[in-house]
Design a protein around this motif. Structure first.
Motif, PDB file in Angstrom:
ATOM      1  N   UNK A  99      -1.706   0.277   6.369  1.00  0.00           N
ATOM      2  CA  UNK A  99      -1.571  -0.806   7.337  1.00  0.00           C
ATOM      3  C   UNK A  99      -2.910  -1.311   7.858  1.00  0.00           C
ATOM      4  N   UNK A 100      -4.024  -0.799   7.311  1.00  0.00           N
ATOM      5  CA  UNK A 100      -5.323  -1.333   7.685  1.00  0.00           C
ATOM      6  C   UNK A 100      -5.402  -2.816   7.342  1.00  0.00           C
ATOM      7  N   UNK A 101      -6.044  -3.592   8.217  1.00  0.00           N
ATOM      8  CA  UNK A 101      -6.303  -4.999   7.922  1.00  0.00           C
ATOM      9  C   UNK A 101      -7.726  -5.121   7.417  1.00  0.00           C
ATOM     10  N   UNK A 102      -7.918  -5.419   6.126  1.00  0.00           N
ATOM     11  CA  UNK A 102      -9.278  -5.418   5.573  1.00  0.00           C
ATOM     12  C   UNK A 102     -10.032  -6.695   5.895  1.00  0.00           C
ATOM     13  N   UNK A 103     -11.342  -6.615   5.901  1.00  0.00           N
ATOM     14  CA  UNK A 103     -12.161  -7.819   6.007  1.00  0.00           C
ATOM     15  C   UNK A 103     -12.215  -8.502   4.648  1.00  0.00           C
ATOM     16  N   UNK A 104     -12.669  -9.740   4.633  1.00  0.00           N
ATOM     17  CA  UNK A 104     -12.637 -10.533   3.404  1.00  0.00           C
ATOM     18  C   UNK A 104     -13.591 -10.017   2.331  1.00  0.00           C
ATOM     19  N   UNK A 105     -14.604  -9.246   2.724  1.00  0.00           N
ATOM     20  CA  UNK A 105     -15.622  -8.849   1.759  1.00  0.00           C
ATOM     21  C   UNK A 105     -15.310  -7.535   1.043  1.00  0.00           C
ATOM     22  N   UNK A 106     -14.203  -6.882   1.365  1.00  0.00           N
ATOM     23  CA  UNK A 106     -13.879  -5.614   0.713  1.00  0.00           C
ATOM     24  C   UNK A 106     -12.828  -5.838  -0.366  1.00  0.00           C
ATOM     25  N   UNK A 107     -12.728  -4.881  -1.290  1.00  0.00           N
ATOM     26  CA  UNK A 107     -11.702  -4.903  -2.324  1.00  0.00           C
ATOM     27  C   UNK A 107     -10.575  -3.998  -1.852  1.00  0.00           C
ATOM     28  N   UNK A 108      -9.412  -4.572  -1.611  1.00  0.00           N
ATOM     29  CA  UNK A 108      -8.306  -3.833  -0.983  1.00  0.00           C
ATOM     30  C   UNK A 108      -7.353  -3.294  -2.047  1.00  0.00           C
ATOM     31  N   UNK A 111      -3.222  -1.386   0.204  1.00  0.00           N
ATOM     32  CA  UNK A 111      -2.096  -1.994   0.909  1.00  0.00           C
ATOM     33  C   UNK A 111      -0.756  -1.538   0.354  1.00  0.00           C
ATOM     34  N   UNK A 112       0.268  -1.698   1.178  1.00  0.00           N
ATOM     35  CA  UNK A 112       1.614  -1.375   0.730  1.00  0.00           C
ATOM     36  C   UNK A 112       2.443  -2.606   0.439  1.00  0.00           C
ATOM     37  N   UNK A 113       1.863  -3.809   0.595  1.00  0.00           N
ATOM     38  CA  UNK A 113       2.628  -5.043   0.439  1.00  0.00           C
ATOM     39  C   UNK A 113       2.006  -5.932  -0.633  1.00  0.00           C
ATOM     40  N   UNK A 114       2.829  -6.561  -1.458  1.00  0.00           N
ATOM     41  CA  UNK A 114       2.302  -7.499  -2.447  1.00  0.00           C
ATOM     42  C   UNK A 114       1.646  -8.708  -1.780  1.00  0.00           C
ATOM     43  N   UNK A 115       0.629  -9.234  -2.445  1.00  0.00           N
ATOM     44  CA  UNK A 115      -0.075 -10.411  -1.950  1.00  0.00           C
ATOM     45  C   UNK A 115       0.815 -11.644  -2.122  1.00  0.00           C
ATOM     46  N   UNK A 116       0.485 -12.719  -1.407  1.00  0.00           N
ATOM     47  CA  UNK A 116       1.298 -13.946  -1.433  1.00  0.00           C
ATOM     48  C   UNK A 116       1.520 -14.481  -2.841  1.00  0.00           C
ATOM     49  N   UNK A 117       0.512 -14.329  -3.708  1.00  0.00           N
ATOM     50  CA  UNK A 117       0.625 -14.858  -5.074  1.00  0.00           C
ATOM     51  C   UNK A 117       1.832 -14.293  -5.819  1.00  0.00           C
ATOM     52  N   UNK A 118       2.303 -13.126  -5.406  1.00  0.00           N
ATOM     53  CA  UNK A 118       3.414 -12.470  -6.091  1.00  0.00           C
ATOM     54  C   UNK A 118       4.763 -12.755  -5.427  1.00  0.00           C
ATOM     55  N   UNK A 119       4.757 -13.462  -4.315  1.00  0.00           N
ATOM     56  CA  UNK A 119       5.971 -13.623  -3.510  1.00  0.00           C
ATOM     57  C   UNK A 119       6.457 -15.079  -3.518  1.00  0.00           C
ATOM     58  N   UNK A 458      -0.895  -4.373  -6.251  1.00  0.00           N
ATOM     59  CA  UNK A 458      -0.232  -5.631  -5.894  1.00  0.00           C
ATOM     60  C   UNK A 458      -0.973  -6.405  -4.813  1.00  0.00           C
ATOM     61  N   UNK A 459      -2.176  -5.960  -4.464  1.00  0.00           N
ATOM     62  CA  UNK A 459      -2.938  -6.633  -3.421  1.00  0.00           C
ATOM     63  C   UNK A 459      -3.743  -7.809  -3.939  1.00  0.00           C
ATOM     64  N   UNK A 460      -4.701  -8.305  -3.136  1.00  0.00           N
ATOM     65  CA  UNK A 460      -5.490  -9.479  -3.530  1.00  0.00           C
ATOM     66  C   UNK A 460      -6.556  -9.147  -4.571  1.00  0.00           C
ATOM     67  N   UNK A 461      -7.106 -10.182  -5.176  1.00  0.00           N
ATOM     68  CA  UNK A 461      -8.280 -10.121  -6.052  1.00  0.00           C
ATOM     69  C   UNK A 461      -8.147  -9.167  -7.232  1.00  0.00           C
ATOM     70  N   UNK A 462      -7.134  -9.332  -8.101  1.00  0.00           N
ATOM     71  CA  UNK A 462      -7.066  -8.487  -9.286  1.00  0.00           C
ATOM     72  C   UNK A 462      -8.262  -8.695 -10.208  1.00  0.00           C
TER      73      UNK A 462
END
Length: 485
Positions: A99-108, A111-119, A458-462
């Motif tokens: 449930x951590x909220x990452x900053x934009x500069x890290x590779x996440x 997460x336990x939730x799929x990114x918007x691109x998958x939804x 399933x997170x951002x930036x594959x």
């Protein structure tokens, strides 16, 4: 110049002087200030009153105006709560790293939730907008949930039920505000504080926390390691003999499990596992709490919930739509029969009366739309590509045997670290280097017998998977060198 601007000018000059004076110093008298600033007594008094309101000076009748002594900031004394509340019911980390909220500069990769691109983002937005214009935005829905949505959940399970089984109906379903809330409600409803609950180990951190928060004693039973992790069955099911002995020893009546694409290991029970373990549950008059969290994320193998084998109400099934529809649409369902269902419904009413009709209506529109199944196919194709890419990089760049299995569904890879590398230290090193991953200890009701971490694909930036795994390899090598010194 007006009086207000003159008093403001006088107050500003006095502020600068006060900054250099010791506490308790006396300010010039009103008469002296009138002469100094060539202002009226009323204007000077306005300026002094402004300083009093700001707490910089204090007026002492008959004595004058003095620089106020600094007072220490008031600190609340909350120590009384320690005795009033007693020991915390939850042990360990209640809120997991996922449930951590990452900053934009890290590779996440945590997460336990799929990114918007998958939804189905657009479908969800449209459904919510339409739902807000219906009566569901104003009316109180039934406590057990909208009839149409309960029917949808029941039909989904009934489709997988064999002819010899007992297909559920809408009357067996209770709609919940998300899977986590559903688990908490089930645990509270079917057990009392102090009772034991048996859980697979490793297993979902949120279920461990919910059980402890309900006052239950979590009794771990290990998944059996598989000698052939490449088959996708590394960390197989609990041994039926171990489960039976644990029931007898603890007198537990609840067994929580993820039979399909378990979080965090990604592995599934075989048909034989499901048959044998359900028989143990029946023999001991217990309940299997089946967390069907990854129902929509079956990539290379179908899902046949254990609930489809149940006739006599031993299986309580939990299925959530939050991960496959939207994190904002916290809708789940519990399928249960008999007194168990009645108690779960009572807990739902006492805890929150009912689930938002707007969210129920929107969820129903999304999952009953003709576009839902095509969306699931596209999502699974993308997840399969992401899984294969990340698993291939782990195999290529990390030590042999790090990847415990290639999951046939779900959202995660489960990694075993080399001997001597402590997972929490490794996770912290990766985070400092810009990669977020989840530490293994969160996923065990007891100790992690080796050392593991979980990656979510399933997170951002594959497109940054390779960069992430190279950083992980570098940090792992660094820790190994330190250990060898």
């Amino acid at each position: 110049m007006g009086q207000s601007s003159s008093s403001a000018r006088i107050a500003e000059e006095l502020r600068r002087e006060i900054a250099g004076l010791a506490a308790g110093s006396r300010l010039p008298s009103t008469r002296a200030l009138v002469e100094r600033f060539a202002a009226s007594p009323v204007t000077v008094q306005h300026a002094v009153r402004a300083l009093v309101r700001e707490g910089l000076v204090e007026s002492r009748p008959g004595a004058g105006t003095f620089v106020r002594r600094a007072r220490p900031a008031s600190r609340a004394d909350l120590s009384w709560q320690t005795a009033a509340l007693g020991a915390a019911r939850a042990q360990g980390a209640v809120v997991g790293s996922t449930l951590q909220t990452p900053s934009d500069d890290v590779i996440a990769l945590h997460s336990g939730y799929p990114v918007d691109d998958l939804l189905p983002v657009r479908a969800v937005q449209n459904a919510l907008a339409r739902a807000a214009r219906t009566r569901s935005a104003l009316d109180r829905p039934p406590a057990s949930g909208l009839a149409e949505l309960r029917s949808w959940f029941a039909e989904e399970l009934a489709e997988a039920t064999p002819a010899t089984g007992s297909a559920p109906t809408a009357a067996d379903v209770v709609v919940m505000p998300g899977g986590q809330s559903a688990l908490s409600s089930v645990f509270r409803s079917l057990a009392r504080p102090g009772d034991a609950i048996v859980m697979e180990s490793p297993g979902y951190w949120g279920a461990i926390a919910a059980a402890r928060q309900a006052g239950l004693e979590v009794v771990p039973v290990p998944r059996r390691p598989s000698p052939a992790p490449s088959t996708g069955h590394g960390w197989a099911a609990v041994d039926p003999v171990d489960l039976a002995e644990t029931f007898e020893r603890t007198r537990a009546r609840l067994f929580y499990a993820m039979p399909h694409f378990a979080n965090p290991t990604g592995t599934s029970w075989t048909e034989a596992d499901a048959t044998a373990l359900l028989e143990v549950v029946r023999a001991h008059g217990a309940f299997l709490i089946e967390d069907d969290w990854a129902h929509d994320f079956a990539l290379d193998a179908p899902v046949r919930p254990v609930a489809t084998r149940d006739v006599d109400g031993h299986v309580v099934s939990v299925r959530s739509l939050t991960k496959s529809v939207s994190p904002a649409v916290r809708i789940a369902a519990v399928v249960a029969r008999g007194a168990a269902r009645s108690r779960i419904l009572t807990d739902r009413v006492v805890d929150g009366l009912y689930v938002s009709g707007v969210l129920q209506t929107a969820a129903l529109e999304v999952v009953s739309s003709p576009a839902w199944h095509p969306h699931l196919r596209r999502m699974r194709e993308q997840l399969r590509t992401r899984r294969d890419a990340l698993a291939g990089l782990v195999d290529e760049l990390l030590p042999p045997g790090t990847l415990t299995s290639v999951p046939r569904g779900g959202l995660n890879l489960w990694l075993r670290l080399p001997d001597g590398v402590e997972s929490t230290t490794y996770v912290e090193a990766c985070a400092r280097a810009g990669v977020l991953i989840s530490p293994g200890p969160e996923w065990f009701p007891a100790e992690d017998p080796e050392s593991h971490v979980r990656l979510n694909y399933s997170g951002p930036a594959p497109g940054r998977f390779e960069e992430a795994v190279r950083i992980m390899a570098r940090e792992l090598a660094g820790l190994q060198r330190l250990r060898e010194r």
